[in-house]
Scaffold this active site. Structure first.
Site, PDB file in Angstrom:
ATOM      1  CG  ASP A  16      22.826  15.787  79.594  1.00  0.00           C
ATOM      2  OD1 ASP A  16      23.046  14.641  80.008  1.00  0.00           O
ATOM      3  OD2 ASP A  16      23.034  16.139  78.410  1.00  0.00           O
ATOM      4  CE  LYS A  76      27.059  13.643  77.575  1.00  0.00           C
ATOM      5  NZ  LYS A  76      26.300  12.462  77.145  1.00  0.00           N
ATOM      6  N   GLY A 108      21.072  17.359  71.430  1.00  0.00           N
ATOM      7  CA  GLY A 108      21.072  18.814  71.369  1.00  0.00           C
ATOM      8  C   GLY A 108      20.143  19.401  70.327  1.00  0.00           C
ATOM      9  NE  ARG A 130       8.846   3.342  64.474  1.00  0.00           N
ATOM     10  CZ  ARG A 130       7.785   2.617  64.859  1.00  0.00           C
ATOM     11  NH1 ARG A 130       7.839   1.305  64.851  1.00  0.00           N
ATOM     12  NH2 ARG A 130       6.689   3.226  65.259  1.00  0.00           N
ATOM     13  N   GLY A 155      17.345  13.939  71.879  1.00  0.00           N
ATOM     14  CA  GLY A 155      16.193  14.598  71.279  1.00  0.00           C
ATOM     15  C   GLY A 155      14.922  14.562  72.102  1.00  0.00           C
ATOM     16  N   GLY A 215      18.879  15.468  77.808  1.00  0.00           N
ATOM     17  CA  GLY A 215      20.006  16.401  77.837  1.00  0.00           C
ATOM     18  C   GLY A 215      19.515  17.824  77.919  1.00  0.00           C
ATOM     19  CB  SER A 216      19.440  20.432  75.333  1.00  0.00           C
ATOM     20  OG  SER A 216      20.615  19.836  74.833  1.00  0.00           O
TER      21      SER A 216
END
Lengths: 298, 194
Positions: free
Chosen positions: A30, A87, A159, A171, A220, A241-242
């Site tokens: 990102d 997005k 995030g 999983r 995550g 992302g973050s």
């Protein structure tokens, strides 16, 4: 959409899924501006996701999160040579039309933005540009593929910097695939009903043991170890992302996650790139979240 | 029996693996200099050329692979793999480097971005028509006389090579590995002694 030009067919399932195949074993990052895009490409990212705010900022700011300003997307396209993704809101086909007109390479119909339609996702077959969609379980993944998605990413919880939801979703998807493989043929009809997934796709997964499109992981991932974990759990590439630009040293973190993604089976490499990285993003305990983004989409 | 490797840093490694397995060959996946030493020929897969170039450096493979190629090791690159083997890369990053084993100039994304990606049948010398899948494909814009052109495609502005060879090094701007047709891989492997 398949259009026959005088030199060949564009927008076929094979060329749309094919780009996802090319991104395998890579890291999609990102970025919110051209400088970050440059850092991502320098670090070895296979693609960038152009957006105005990374998910952790969207989470902090609240309000309605929408498609990014085309100006920002164009600036990033002009800066890097790798694919540029963007997005659109779930169900917001007009945003997707705009992104296709901007010549983005992949559209993420994403739960990180505020959904525009509470019932329908975008009919993705009608587009030349390929789509990636999030999923928390196999039924959701196959429904998105039925709508034309060419890549699935496990949603995780964007995030948060917390890998727990990504692990749960990966999983869950892979366990359901294994159950289809073990099932008697006559049981697959009712399993398709339980999954609320198109029967032909259920039969295909039962026969091949994998999704018909690449399965990537998002939501995550914030350390090289996180990347090595989800790849060993069956993800074929990662979205970060973050996790990169909210860490202490984004340049180093980006390079470290890229190397860990390639050498995920070699713990000595992951150990080396993890050494002295500085702090990863702070992150959230998902149990205390007010808004779970992964519950958006169905 | 010679040993075939597939550079497995990033990209569509699995498709190349499945294609050569369909020809009865079990390849070695190459991620380290030690693994490179075990192989006699190497496939460079499709993927993102900048990412693969970066990973070649960080994994310590750039120099040993350049040496092996200069010593005459056979190699077959598709898409990003073609870029890595080309002498000149147009529209690349300012610091883009390549192994310069094929005397061609390729333009990155020379057929356009993803929405322009296309598929079309390609006529290959000695094989006939094979499916051609072009994804953000590099375009061969110049080629020296020592480069043998095995297939070309006219994208509305004249014929450009899409499958070339120079000695034991082959390059392809499309992705035979994304189809069930293994004939181009078979032709390459036959030429280099498999």
């Amino acid at each position: 959409m398949t259009t026959q030009e005088n030199f060949g067919s564009v927008g076929t399932a094979r060329v749309k899924r094919g780009l996802a195949d090319m991104l395998r074993g890579g890291v999609i990052m990102d970025v919110v501006n051209p400088e970050q895009a440059r850092i991502a490409e320098d670090a070895g990212a296979v693609a960038v996701m152009a957006l105005e705010r990374v998910p952790s900022d969207i989470r902090r700011d609240g309000g309605v999160a929408r498609m990014s300003d085309p100006q920002m997307i164009k600036e990033i396209q002009a800066t890097v040579t790798i694919p540029v993704m963007a997005k659109a809101r779930i169900g917001h086909f007009a945003e997707a039309q705009i992104l296709q007109a901007l010549d983005v390479d992949y559209i993420d119909e994403s739960e990180v933005l505020t959904p525009a339609d509470e019932v329908n996702h975008i009919d993705k077959w009608g587009f030349t540009v390929p789509f990636v969609c999030g999923a928390t379980n196999l039924g959701e993944a196959l429904r998105r593929i039925g709508e034309g998605a060419c890549m699935i990413r496990s949603k995780g919880e964007a995030g948060t910097g917390n890998i727990v939801e990504a692990v749960r979703h990966l999983r869950t998807i892979n366990k359901a695939i294994r159950m289809l493989q073990l099932a008697d043929e006559s049981e697959l009809f009712s399993m398709a009903k339980d999954l609320q997934a198109p029967l032909p796709l259920v039969l295909e997964v039962a026969a091949t043991g994998k999704l018909p499109v690449p399965l990537f992981c998002a939501g995550g991932i914030s350390t090289p170890a996180d990347a090595a974990l989800v790849l060993q759990l069956g993800a074929e590439a990662v979205f970060v992302g973050s996790g990169i630009f909210k860490s202490d040293d984004p340049e180093r973190m980006a390079k470290a996650i890229v190397e860990a993604t390639t050498h995920y089976l070699d713990a000595s490499v992951v150990a080396r790139v993890s050494t002295g990285l500085g702090a990863a993003m702070k992150g959230f305990e998902t149990a205390t979240l007010e808004q779970r983004l992964s519950e958006r989409g169905w | 029996m010679p040993r075939l490797g597939i550079l497995a840093l990033q990209g569509d490694v699995r498709e190349h693996q499945a294609t050569v397995q369909s020809l009865g060959i079990e390849p070695t996946l190459v991620r380290t200099p030690q693994q490179l030493e075990e192989v006699d020929a190497l496939i460079l897969p499709g993927g993102e050329s900048t990412a693969i170039a970066h990973l070649l450096v960080t994994s310590g493979l750039r120099e040993p692979l350049a040496n092996r190629l200069n010593e005459g090791m056979a190699a077959f690159g598709t898409c990003a793999g073609l870029i890595a083997l080309s002498a000149e890369v147009l529209d690349g990053r300012s610091d883009q480097w390549s192994f310069a084993m094929l005397d061609v100039a390729v333009r990155r994304n020379g057929y356009g971005r993803q929405v322009a990606s296309f598929e079309t049948p390609i006529e290959v010398e000695s094989l006939g028509l094979v499916p051609g899948v072009f994804i953000r494909a590099p375009r061969i814009e110049r080629w020296d006389p020592q480069v043998e052109v095995l297939a070309s495609h006219d994208h509305g502005d004249g014929e450009h090579p899409v499958l070339v060879k120079q000695g034991a090094v082959w390059g392809c701007s499309f992705h035979p590995e994304l189809t069930s047709n293994a004939e181009i891989h078979g032709l390459f492997l036959q030429h280099v002694g498999f």
